[in-house]
Design an enzyme around this catalytic site. Structure first.
Site, mmCIF file in Angstrom:
data_model
loop_
_atom_site.group_PDB
_atom_site.id
_atom_site.type_symbol
_atom_site.label_atom_id
_atom_site.label_comp_id
_atom_site.label_asym_id
_atom_site.label_seq_id
_atom_site.Cartn_x
_atom_site.Cartn_y
_atom_site.Cartn_z
ATOM 1 C CE LYS A 194 -3.858 2.035 2.625
ATOM 2 N NZ LYS A 194 -4.665 1.908 3.868
ATOM 3 C CB SER B 261 -8.020 3.588 3.032
ATOM 4 O OG SER B 261 -7.131 3.039 3.970
ATOM 5 C CB SER C 227 -8.128 0.842 6.018
ATOM 6 O OG SER C 227 -8.816 2.065 6.003
#
Lengths: 478, 99
Positions: A79, A154, A178
C-alpha cells in the site's frame, strides 16, 4: 506460468523444485501486473528494478544452497502509505506526487529480508482516509470481482491486486477497517493484528493510537506466514510490543472443536439481508466444526462511529500538520508570506476528504471543546474496550459481519460522508480496542459479490484467530 | 445549522487550510451533520471511567525503550532530498519577518 493463482506455499514448491527461478517468476508477475492493471487501477506504480534485484538475491541464495527465507521469491504488493526507499510513495495524495522516501519501513525491510519481492505500490484513499478508495488523487480502484463497484477502502488497491492475482500477497494498513472491509469486498483474506504487533516505523501516520500494518492474501495460511515475517518488536517504533511472535502457521491444525464463540447481537441488527444470511450460514459451518456458538452483547457498539470519528480525526489533524510546504515536495506557487504558504499549500494539496477530517479534528480539539469531544470519546473508547474484555471472559473468539453490505457501486456514496462513516461500524470497534481481527471470505451474494466474516480475539491471540479462520476456510462455505 | 460560517472559517484558520467559499459552505453542512451524530455520545454515562488514550498491554514500564546508544541519523542530504526549496543545507521558506 499462471501467476494469478499462486500462493506462498506454491511459490516455495516451484522454486525449490526448480520449476522456475525467482527472476523468471518476478519478470512474469511484473508483465502480468502491467497487462492487467488498466482494468482496476489497483497499482499506482510498479517497481521493476527493486523487484528484479530482490529476485536475483533469492536465486543467488538458492544457488549457494542457502535457505532464502519464508517469503522466498513471493511477489508482494505494498500500500502506498508504507515507505519504500527510492520508490515514490504518494499516500494517494497530490501533495506527495513526487515524494521519494529516504528509508524503508521496518515491515518492508523485514519482508525483503525474508525473500519477498516487492512488485509495486498500491492505490488507496488519500492518507488512508476512506472506505471506498474513491478519495485517491490518482483515480478510484475498480473491484476486480465487479468492475462497476468499489473495492472498499482504504487499502482498496492491496485487496484488488490479491483478488486480481497481480500479487500473491499484499500489505495494507488499518485504522478503522481499512484492511478488513476491502478484503471482504474483494473476496480475499485481510488481517489487522493486535495494536503494537507490527512496527509502524515508516507507515505514514494517520491516527497514531489506531494505525496498524497488516497482511492480505488469498488464503489464511498466506496471511499467517506474512504476519509472522513482519511482526515483532522494533526499536524504531516505541509502540511496537515486546511480545514473543509464535509460529502462526503451526496453529493451522483444524483444532477448533469446543472453541467458545460469541455472536454480538448489536452487529446483526442492521446487516443487509443477503449479507446476514451468508453470515448465518457461516455460523452454521462453525457449529458443524464443533464450535460452541452463543449470543453475546457489546452494548457500547452504537457509539463506536461517533467515538472513532472524534479520535481518528483529532489525531489526523495533528499528524497531517507536517504537510506544510516546507519538507515534503509540494509547495504552493502562490504565496508571499510564510503563513500564506502553509495555507495555500494545504488548501491546494489536500483532497476533500482529508480537508473534511482535518476540519473535524481541529474543531473537536479547539479551545472549549476538548472535554466535550476528545476526552469524552476516550472514555467511550474505554467502554468499548471493556465490552470486549468482558466478552473474552466468556468466549475465545467473536464472529461478526465485516460490513453491513457488500461492495457498492462507484459514486453511490461519495456525496454522503456520514453514510460512508456509518458503514465502518463493525470494523472500527476492533481498532478502538486494539485487538486482533480479520476478514475471511464467507460466500457470495446472488449477484456474485463476496461477503466476509470477521473474527476477533484477545490481545496478542492471533493464533486462535488464524486457527479458526483456517478451519472455516477449509470447511468451505458453498 | 449549529455551526456558523464564521466558526468554519476560524477552524480552517487554526488548521492552516485555505478554503474556497464553496468549500466553506460544503464543510459547514457536512460538519454540522457529523457533529449532530457525534452529539449522541452525551447520552452515554461515562462517570468514573478513565479515558483510554492508548492501547496498553502488560509489560514493564521501560519495556519499549531502546538502548541509550547513539545511532547514525538520516543525514543532511537525505533529509533535504524531498524539500521543495533546499538551500545551504537548510529548508528555505518565504520571509517570516517583514521589514
Amino acid at each position: 506460468m499462471d501467476v494469478s493463482s499462486l500462493t506462498i506455499e506454491r511459490v516455495r514448491k516451484g522454486l525449490l523444485g526448480r520449476e522456475f527461478s525467482a527472476c523468471e517468476l518476478a519478470a512474469e508477475a511484473l508483465r502480468f501486473a502491467e497487462a492487467e492493471n488498466p482494468k482496476t487501477n489497483a497499482y499506482l506504480r510498479l517497481a521493476p528494478e527493486r523487484a528484479m534485484a530482490a529476485a536475483r538475491r533469492v536465486d543467488e541464495q538458492l544457488a549457494r544452497g542457502e535457505d532464502p527465507g519464508p517469503l522466498a521469491g513471493v511477489p508482494v504488493a505494498v500500500k502506498d502509505v508504507i515507505l519504500t526507499k527510492g520508490v515514490t510513495t504518494t499516500c494517494g495524495s497530490r501533495l506527495l506526487e513526487h515524494y521519494v522516501p529516504p528509508y524503508d519501513a521496518t515491515a518492508i525491510a523485514r519482508l525483503e529480508q525474508a525473500g519477498g519481492v516487492i512488485l509495486g505500490k498500491t492505490n488507496c484513499d488519500e492518507f488512508a482516509m476512506g472506505s471506498s478508495n474513491e478519495n485517491s488523487a490518482y483515480g478510484p480502484v475498480r473491484n476486480p470481482v465487479a468492475l462497476d463497484r468499489v473495492p472498499g477502502g482504504s487499502s482498496g488497491g492491496s485487496a484488488a491486486v490479491v483478488a486480481q492475482g497481480t500479487a500473491v500477497v499484499a500489505l495494507g494498513s488499518d485504522t478503522g477497517g481499512s484492511i478488513r472491509q476491502p478484503a471482504s469486498f474483494c473476496g480475499v483474506v485481510g488481517v489487522t493484528p493486535t495494536y503494537g504487533r507490527v512496527s509502524r516505523y515508516g507507515l505514514t501516520a494517520f491516527a497514531s493510537s489506531l494505525d496498524h500494518i497488516g497482511p492480505l492474501g488469498k488464503t489464511v495460511r498466506d496471511t499467517a506466514t506474512l504476519l509472522g515475517v513482519i511482526a515483532g518488536r522494533d526499536p524504531s517504533d516505541a509502540t511496537s510490543a515486546d511480545a514473543p511472535v509464535p509460529d502462526y502457521t503451526a496453529a493451522l491444525d483444524g483444532q477448533v472443536k469446543g472453541l467458545k464463540l460469541g455472536l454480538p447481537r448489536e452487529y446483526l441488527k442492521d446487516v443487509a439481508s443477503e449479507s446476514g444470511d451468508l453470515m448465518a450460514r457461516g455460523v452454521d459451518v462453525l457449529k458443524k466444526l464443533g464450535c460452541d456458538v452463543r449470543e453475546i452483547s457489546l452494548p457500547a457498539t452504537d457509539s463506536a462511529v461517533a467515538c472513532y470519528y472524534i479520535i481518528a480525526t483529532a489525531e489526523a489533524s495533528s499528524n497531517l500538520a507536517r504537510y506544510d510546504g516546507v519538507r515534503y515536495t509540494f509547495r504552493s506557487g502562490s504565496a508571499e508570506t510564510l503563513s500564506d504558504m502553509y495555507r495555500n499549500t494545504r488548501g491546494e494539496g489536500f483532497g476533500a476528504e482529508c480537508k473534511r477530517r482535518i476540519m473535524l479534528g481541529t474543531y473537536v480539539l479547539s479551545a472549549g471543546y476538548y472535554d466535550a469531544y476528545y476526552l469524552k470519546a476516550q472514555k467511550v473508547r474505554a467502554l468499548i474496550a471493556r465490552d470486549f474484555a468482558n466478552a473474552f471472559q466468556e468466549v475465545d473468539a467473536i464472529v461478526a459481519p465485516v460490513s453491513p453490505f457488500p461492495a457498492f457501486k462507484l459514486g453511490e456514496k461519495v456525496d454522503d460522508p456520514l453514510a460512508m462513516y456509518l458503514s465502518d461500524i463493525y470494523t472500527i470497534t476492533g481498532d478502538l480496542a486494539g485487538i486482533p481481527c480479520m476478514s475471511v471470505p464467507c460466500g457470495k451474494t446472488a449477484e456474485g459479490l463476496p461477503v466476509g466474516m470477521q473474527i476477533l480475539t484477545r490481545h496478542f491471540d492471533e493464533t486462535t484467530m488464524f486457527r479458526l479462520a483456517d478451519a472455516f476456510e477449509k470447511a468451505g462455505t458453498a | 445549522m449549529k455551526l456558523t460560517e464564521t466558526e468554519v472559517r476560524y477552524v480552517a484558520g487554526l488548521a492552516n487550510l485555505n478554503l474556497s467559499d464553496a468549500e466553506v459552505r460544503k464543510f459547514q453542512a457536512d460538519l454540522d451533520e457529523i457533529l449532530a451524530h457525534i452529539d449522541r455520545l452525551n447520552e452515554i454515562d461515562t462517570s468514573g471511567i478513565e479515558p483510554m488514550a492508548q492501547v496498553l498491554y502488560d509489560t514493564e514500564e521501560t519495556a519499549t525503550l531502546r538502548a541509550d546508544v547513539a545511532v547514525p541519523p538520516l543525514g543532511n542530504p537525505a533529509a533535504l532530498a524531498n524539500a521543495p526549496q533546499p538551500g545551504g543545507g537548510y529548508f528555505k521558506v518565504p520571509k517570516v519577518i517583514e521589514r
